[in-house]
Design a protein around this motif. Sequence first.
Motif, PDB file in Angstrom:
ATOM      1  N   THR A 189      28.205  24.505 -38.477  1.00 43.39           N
ATOM      2  CA  THR A 189      27.424  25.199 -39.489  1.00 43.39           C
ATOM      3  C   THR A 189      27.023  26.595 -39.028  1.00 43.39           C
ATOM      4  O   THR A 189      27.305  27.008 -37.898  1.00 43.39           O
ATOM      5  CB  THR A 189      26.172  24.377 -39.852  1.00 43.39           C
ATOM      6  OG1 THR A 189      25.596  24.868 -41.057  1.00 43.39           O
ATOM      7  CG2 THR A 189      25.137  24.412 -38.735  1.00 43.39           C
ATOM      8  N   VAL A 190      26.352  27.314 -39.922  1.00 39.86           N
ATOM      9  CA  VAL A 190      25.797  28.640 -39.625  1.00 39.86           C
ATOM     10  C   VAL A 190      24.277  28.539 -39.674  1.00 39.86           C
ATOM     11  O   VAL A 190      23.719  27.555 -40.150  1.00 39.86           O
ATOM     12  CB  VAL A 190      26.309  29.694 -40.637  1.00 39.86           C
ATOM     13  CG1 VAL A 190      27.804  29.892 -40.480  1.00 39.86           C
ATOM     14  CG2 VAL A 190      25.964  29.305 -42.074  1.00 39.86           C
ATOM     15  N   GLY A 191      23.607  29.566 -39.174  1.00 43.48           N
ATOM     16  CA  GLY A 191      22.151  29.527 -39.067  1.00 43.48           C
ATOM     17  C   GLY A 191      21.446  29.473 -40.411  1.00 43.48           C
ATOM     18  O   GLY A 191      21.965  29.940 -41.438  1.00 43.48           O
ATOM     19  N   ALA A 192      20.260  28.906 -40.397  1.00 43.65           N
ATOM     20  CA  ALA A 192      19.434  28.843 -41.601  1.00 43.65           C
ATOM     21  C   ALA A 192      18.670  30.152 -41.769  1.00 43.65           C
ATOM     22  O   ALA A 192      18.127  30.699 -40.808  1.00 43.65           O
ATOM     23  CB  ALA A 192      18.467  27.676 -41.512  1.00 43.65           C
ATOM     24  N   ILE A 193      18.629  30.636 -42.994  1.00 39.74           N
ATOM     25  CA  ILE A 193      17.905  31.864 -43.318  1.00 39.74           C
ATOM     26  C   ILE A 193      16.426  31.524 -43.459  1.00 39.74           C
ATOM     27  O   ILE A 193      16.042  30.768 -44.350  1.00 39.74           O
ATOM     28  CB  ILE A 193      18.442  32.491 -44.616  1.00 39.74           C
ATOM     29  CG1 ILE A 193      19.929  32.820 -44.469  1.00 39.74           C
ATOM     30  CG2 ILE A 193      17.647  33.737 -44.997  1.00 39.74           C
ATOM     31  CD1 ILE A 193      20.619  33.164 -45.779  1.00 39.74           C
ATOM     32  N   GLY A 194      15.605  32.047 -42.567  1.00 41.10           N
ATOM     33  CA  GLY A 194      14.175  31.741 -42.625  1.00 41.10           C
ATOM     34  C   GLY A 194      13.784  30.491 -41.872  1.00 41.10           C
ATOM     35  O   GLY A 194      12.636  30.051 -41.947  1.00 41.10           O
ATOM     36  N   GLY A 195      14.719  29.897 -41.130  1.00 39.16           N
ATOM     37  CA  GLY A 195      14.406  28.730 -40.316  1.00 39.16           C
ATOM     38  C   GLY A 195      14.737  27.418 -40.988  1.00 39.16           C
ATOM     39  O   GLY A 195      14.822  27.319 -42.214  1.00 39.16           O
ATOM     40  N   ILE A 196      14.936  26.392 -40.169  1.00 38.32           N
ATOM     41  CA  ILE A 196      15.281  25.061 -40.657  1.00 38.32           C
ATOM     42  C   ILE A 196      14.055  24.427 -41.308  1.00 38.32           C
ATOM     43  O   ILE A 196      12.962  24.429 -40.738  1.00 38.32           O
ATOM     44  CB  ILE A 196      15.780  24.178 -39.495  1.00 38.32           C
ATOM     45  CG1 ILE A 196      17.083  24.764 -38.929  1.00 38.32           C
ATOM     46  CG2 ILE A 196      15.975  22.734 -39.926  1.00 38.32           C
ATOM     47  CD1 ILE A 196      17.535  24.125 -37.642  1.00 38.32           C
ATOM     48  N   ARG A 197      14.245  23.868 -42.516  1.00 39.11           N
ATOM     49  CA  ARG A 197      13.137  23.248 -43.223  1.00 39.11           C
ATOM     50  C   ARG A 197      13.670  22.277 -44.274  1.00 39.11           C
ATOM     51  O   ARG A 197      14.816  22.385 -44.710  1.00 39.11           O
ATOM     52  CB  ARG A 197      12.252  24.313 -43.879  1.00 39.11           C
ATOM     53  CG  ARG A 197      12.985  25.289 -44.797  1.00 39.11           C
ATOM     54  CD  ARG A 197      12.182  26.579 -44.935  1.00 39.11           C
ATOM     55  NE  ARG A 197      12.732  27.492 -45.938  1.00 39.11           N
ATOM     56  CZ  ARG A 197      13.721  28.350 -45.689  1.00 39.11           C
ATOM     57  NH1 ARG A 197      14.300  28.393 -44.494  1.00 39.11           N
ATOM     58  NH2 ARG A 197      14.126  29.168 -46.646  1.00 39.11           N
TER      59      ARG A 197
END
Length: 228
Positions: A189-197
């Motif tokens: 996967t790719v990174g979450a925008i604004g953090g994982i939630r």
Amino acid sequence: MKLHFKIEAEKATSDIDVTIDNLVVAGWAGRDHAAIEHHIEELAALGVPRPSAVPLFYRVSESLALQGQRIQVVGAETSGEVETFVFSAGGILYVSLASDHTDRKLETTGVALSKQICAKPIAATAWPFAEVADHWDSLIIRAYIVEGGSKVLYQEGPLSSLRTPQELISGYTDGAAKLPDGTGMICGTVGAIGGIRPSSNFTLELHDPILNRSIHHSYAIEVLPEVA
């Protein structure tokens, strides 16, 4: 687990049934070190220990493969991850879309166990891998969540930031060029925008800007109570 796919090829559409008896999640599958480190730090902020090696291949129960539009999880600390999903049928490699839905609270105790505890939603559409192999890096994965009643972009990135399916297949099979029939692999996967939630809904997209087509899937998350 038997899955059904509509194969959308450039010249024709067909339907196939595929039995997946070996489900693999490729973790830490970033192509460059900076991208991998970003995701490691993203998870470290949640208390997840660093991986022993990259990439890693987690075997999970084939029964977790799910093509429905709803999953049930225990507790409110789970979240999805948009990823490509590759599988072979009749010796032909296909690409679809999946979510490596993961229990983030349990992930701080054991990554492998956290991946085993949640269903892995999979789209019902697939493409022949041969049709996208020469422009694989141009493909884009996206995910959306619902926050405050609105649909919000949660993840987005080109597949050029991730290892190719050929690299992951070779790594998992100790050098074999083909993924065996019956094995399905979720490819990073790719990174979450604004953090994982967490979110009550997760929407996935795999977009091919060269052939101007997309695969979509969406599912709702029902949270079951944690009973001690």
